[in-house]
Scaffold this motif. Structure first.
Motif, PDB file in Angstrom:
ATOM      1  N   GLU A  21       0.828  -1.203   0.000  1.00  0.00           N
ATOM      2  CA  GLU A  21       0.000   0.000   0.000  1.00  0.00           C
ATOM      3  C   GLU A  21       0.866   1.258   0.000  1.00  0.00           C
ATOM      4  O   GLU A  21       0.597   2.205  -0.743  1.00  0.00           O
ATOM      5  CB  GLU A  21      -0.940  -0.004   1.204  1.00  0.00           C
ATOM      6  N   ALA A  22       1.907   1.266   0.818  1.00  0.00           N
ATOM      7  CA  ALA A  22       2.816   2.420   0.855  1.00  0.00           C
ATOM      8  C   ALA A  22       3.559   2.550  -0.472  1.00  0.00           C
ATOM      9  O   ALA A  22       3.750   3.660  -0.973  1.00  0.00           O
ATOM     10  CB  ALA A  22       3.807   2.272   2.013  1.00  0.00           C
ATOM     11  N   LEU A  23       3.958   1.413  -1.052  1.00  0.00           N
ATOM     12  CA  LEU A  23       4.616   1.428  -2.356  1.00  0.00           C
ATOM     13  C   LEU A  23       3.683   2.018  -3.405  1.00  0.00           C
ATOM     14  O   LEU A  23       4.079   2.881  -4.196  1.00  0.00           O
ATOM     15  CB  LEU A  23       5.036   0.015  -2.759  1.00  0.00           C
ATOM     16  N   GLY A  24       2.450   1.575  -3.409  1.00  0.00           N
ATOM     17  CA  GLY A  24       1.480   2.065  -4.390  1.00  0.00           C
ATOM     18  C   GLY A  24       1.253   3.563  -4.299  1.00  0.00           C
ATOM     19  O   GLY A  24       1.206   4.259  -5.314  1.00  0.00           O
ATOM     20  N   GLU A  25       1.136   4.064  -3.062  1.00  0.00           N
ATOM     21  CA  GLU A  25       0.954   5.507  -2.876  1.00  0.00           C
ATOM     22  C   GLU A  25       2.152   6.280  -3.413  1.00  0.00           C
ATOM     23  O   GLU A  25       2.003   7.318  -4.053  1.00  0.00           O
ATOM     24  CB  GLU A  25       0.749   5.824  -1.397  1.00  0.00           C
TER      25      GLU A  25
ATOM     26  N   GLN B 283      -3.528  -1.998 -16.357  1.00  0.00           N
ATOM     27  CA  GLN B 283      -4.321  -2.594 -15.276  1.00  0.00           C
ATOM     28  C   GLN B 283      -3.417  -3.053 -14.133  1.00  0.00           C
ATOM     29  O   GLN B 283      -3.730  -2.850 -12.959  1.00  0.00           O
ATOM     30  CB  GLN B 283      -5.137  -3.789 -15.786  1.00  0.00           C
ATOM     31  N   TYR B 284      -2.272  -3.664 -14.485  1.00  0.00           N
ATOM     32  CA  TYR B 284      -1.352  -4.142 -13.459  1.00  0.00           C
ATOM     33  C   TYR B 284      -0.768  -2.969 -12.677  1.00  0.00           C
ATOM     34  O   TYR B 284      -0.718  -3.001 -11.452  1.00  0.00           O
ATOM     35  CB  TYR B 284      -0.230  -4.983 -14.082  1.00  0.00           C
ATOM     36  N   LEU B 285      -0.353  -1.927 -13.383  1.00  0.00           N
ATOM     37  CA  LEU B 285       0.192  -0.748 -12.704  1.00  0.00           C
ATOM     38  C   LEU B 285      -0.860  -0.105 -11.812  1.00  0.00           C
ATOM     39  O   LEU B 285      -0.564   0.302 -10.683  1.00  0.00           O
ATOM     40  CB  LEU B 285       0.735   0.266 -13.716  1.00  0.00           C
ATOM     41  N   SER B 286      -2.091  -0.050 -12.281  1.00  0.00           N
ATOM     42  CA  SER B 286      -3.171   0.502 -11.465  1.00  0.00           C
ATOM     43  C   SER B 286      -3.348  -0.308 -10.187  1.00  0.00           C
ATOM     44  O   SER B 286      -3.523   0.252  -9.098  1.00  0.00           O
ATOM     45  CB  SER B 286      -4.479   0.504 -12.262  1.00  0.00           C
ATOM     46  N   GLU B 287      -3.279  -1.629 -10.299  1.00  0.00           N
ATOM     47  CA  GLU B 287      -3.419  -2.485  -9.116  1.00  0.00           C
ATOM     48  C   GLU B 287      -2.219  -2.326  -8.179  1.00  0.00           C
ATOM     49  O   GLU B 287      -2.375  -2.388  -6.958  1.00  0.00           O
ATOM     50  CB  GLU B 287      -3.603  -3.942  -9.533  1.00  0.00           C
ATOM     51  N   MET B 288      -1.037  -2.093  -8.736  1.00  0.00           N
ATOM     52  CA  MET B 288       0.135  -1.808  -7.900  1.00  0.00           C
ATOM     53  C   MET B 288      -0.086  -0.512  -7.128  1.00  0.00           C
ATOM     54  O   MET B 288       0.153  -0.446  -5.925  1.00  0.00           O
ATOM     55  CB  MET B 288       1.407  -1.677  -8.755  1.00  0.00           C
ATOM     56  N   GLU B 289      -0.537   0.521  -7.825  1.00  0.00           N
ATOM     57  CA  GLU B 289      -0.744   1.831  -7.197  1.00  0.00           C
ATOM     58  C   GLU B 289      -1.827   1.798  -6.125  1.00  0.00           C
ATOM     59  O   GLU B 289      -1.765   2.549  -5.166  1.00  0.00           O
ATOM     60  CB  GLU B 289      -1.100   2.879  -8.258  1.00  0.00           C
ATOM     61  N   ARG B 290      -2.813   0.932  -6.301  1.00  0.00           N
ATOM     62  CA  ARG B 290      -3.895   0.833  -5.311  1.00  0.00           C
ATOM     63  C   ARG B 290      -3.558  -0.128  -4.181  1.00  0.00           C
ATOM     64  O   ARG B 290      -4.361  -0.315  -3.267  1.00  0.00           O
ATOM     65  CB  ARG B 290      -5.199   0.423  -5.996  1.00  0.00           C
ATOM     66  N   GLY B 291      -2.376  -0.748  -4.229  1.00  0.00           N
ATOM     67  CA  GLY B 291      -1.959  -1.647  -3.168  1.00  0.00           C
ATOM     68  C   GLY B 291      -2.635  -2.996  -3.201  1.00  0.00           C
ATOM     69  O   GLY B 291      -2.658  -3.704  -2.200  1.00  0.00           O
ATOM     70  N   ILE B 292      -3.166  -3.368  -4.356  1.00  0.00           N
ATOM     71  CA  ILE B 292      -3.850  -4.649  -4.496  1.00  0.00           C
ATOM     72  C   ILE B 292      -2.862  -5.762  -4.839  1.00  0.00           C
ATOM     73  O   ILE B 292      -2.963  -6.863  -4.317  1.00  0.00           O
ATOM     74  CB  ILE B 292      -4.949  -4.568  -5.577  1.00  0.00           C
ATOM     75  N   LYS B 293      -1.917  -5.463  -5.717  1.00  0.00           N
ATOM     76  CA  LYS B 293      -0.926  -6.449  -6.148  1.00  0.00           C
ATOM     77  C   LYS B 293       0.261  -6.465  -5.209  1.00  0.00           C
ATOM     78  O   LYS B 293       0.643  -5.450  -4.660  1.00  0.00           O
ATOM     79  CB  LYS B 293      -0.412  -6.139  -7.564  1.00  0.00           C
ATOM     80  N   GLU B 294       0.847  -7.633  -5.058  1.00  0.00           N
ATOM     81  CA  GLU B 294       2.108  -7.811  -4.328  1.00  0.00           C
ATOM     82  C   GLU B 294       3.158  -8.036  -5.418  1.00  0.00           C
ATOM     83  O   GLU B 294       3.449  -9.167  -5.783  1.00  0.00           O
ATOM     84  CB  GLU B 294       2.004  -9.025  -3.403  1.00  0.00           C
ATOM     85  N   PRO B 295       3.697  -6.946  -5.995  1.00  0.00           N
ATOM     86  CA  PRO B 295       4.564  -7.092  -7.163  1.00  0.00           C
ATOM     87  C   PRO B 295       5.920  -7.700  -6.820  1.00  0.00           C
ATOM     88  O   PRO B 295       6.428  -7.547  -5.711  1.00  0.00           O
ATOM     89  CB  PRO B 295       4.725  -5.659  -7.668  1.00  0.00           C
ATOM     90  N   SER B 296       6.493  -8.363  -7.827  1.00  0.00           N
ATOM     91  CA  SER B 296       7.840  -8.917  -7.663  1.00  0.00           C
ATOM     92  C   SER B 296       8.860  -7.786  -7.689  1.00  0.00           C
ATOM     93  O   SER B 296       8.558  -6.664  -8.115  1.00  0.00           O
ATOM     94  CB  SER B 296       8.135  -9.905  -8.802  1.00  0.00           C
ATOM     95  N   SER B 297      10.059  -8.089  -7.256  1.00  0.00           N
ATOM     96  CA  SER B 297      11.115  -7.072  -7.269  1.00  0.00           C
ATOM     97  C   SER B 297      11.413  -6.622  -8.696  1.00  0.00           C
ATOM     98  O   SER B 297      11.737  -5.460  -8.926  1.00  0.00           O
ATOM     99  CB  SER B 297      12.376  -7.598  -6.587  1.00  0.00           C
ATOM    100  N   GLU B 298      11.268  -7.527  -9.653  1.00  0.00           N
ATOM    101  CA  GLU B 298      11.500  -7.162 -11.052  1.00  0.00           C
ATOM    102  C   GLU B 298      10.463  -6.151 -11.535  1.00  0.00           C
ATOM    103  O   GLU B 298      10.796  -5.210 -12.256  1.00  0.00           O
ATOM    104  CB  GLU B 298      11.467  -8.405 -11.957  1.00  0.00           C
TER     105      GLU B 298
END
Length: 115
Positions: free
Chosen positions: A29-33, A58-73
């Motif tokens: 969530e903090a990353l997304g913000e 869509q993936y970037l949007s989910e990252m920004e909203r703190g929904i996805k747990e993205p990989s380090s890559e």
């Protein structure tokens, strides 16, 4: 081994907000913000940043909203698309989590000068 059953929430109830009083926000969530703030400060729309990062909007949007747990890559790809280093992005997220003002040291410095 027995599983612990969790009670289901009714469909009309939403889960409690994370990061409220007494509750730490999640890293994602903090990353997304932070990612959204960096992108909007650059005056970019989601599609532009996503294209440069090589991810779907869509993936970037989910990252920004703190929904996805993205990989380090994925995090590194988006950081690169925003012209920030992974270290700077990590420091910004950590600073946010610590509640310190942006640009302030995140805590004790882990570097030592060689004598």
């Amino acid at each position: 081994m027995a599983e612990i059953a969790r009670p289901l929430m009714p469909a009309d109830e939403t889960p409690p907000e994370r990061g409220g009083p007494g509750q730490e926000p999640l890293w994602r969530e903090a990353l997304g913000e932070c990612l959204r703030r960096l992108r909007t400060e650059r005056g970019e729309i989601l599609v532009e940043t996503a294209r440069r990062a090589g991810v779907s909007p869509q993936y970037l949007s989910e990252m920004e909203r703190g929904i996805k747990e993205p990989s380090s890559e994925m995090i590194a790809a988006v950081a690169g698309a925003l012209d920030v280093t992974l270290a700077d992005l990590t420091l910004a997220v950590t600073t946010t989590l610590l509640g310190a003002p942006a640009g302030a040291p995140a805590g004790p410095t882990a570097y030592a000068l060689a004598a």
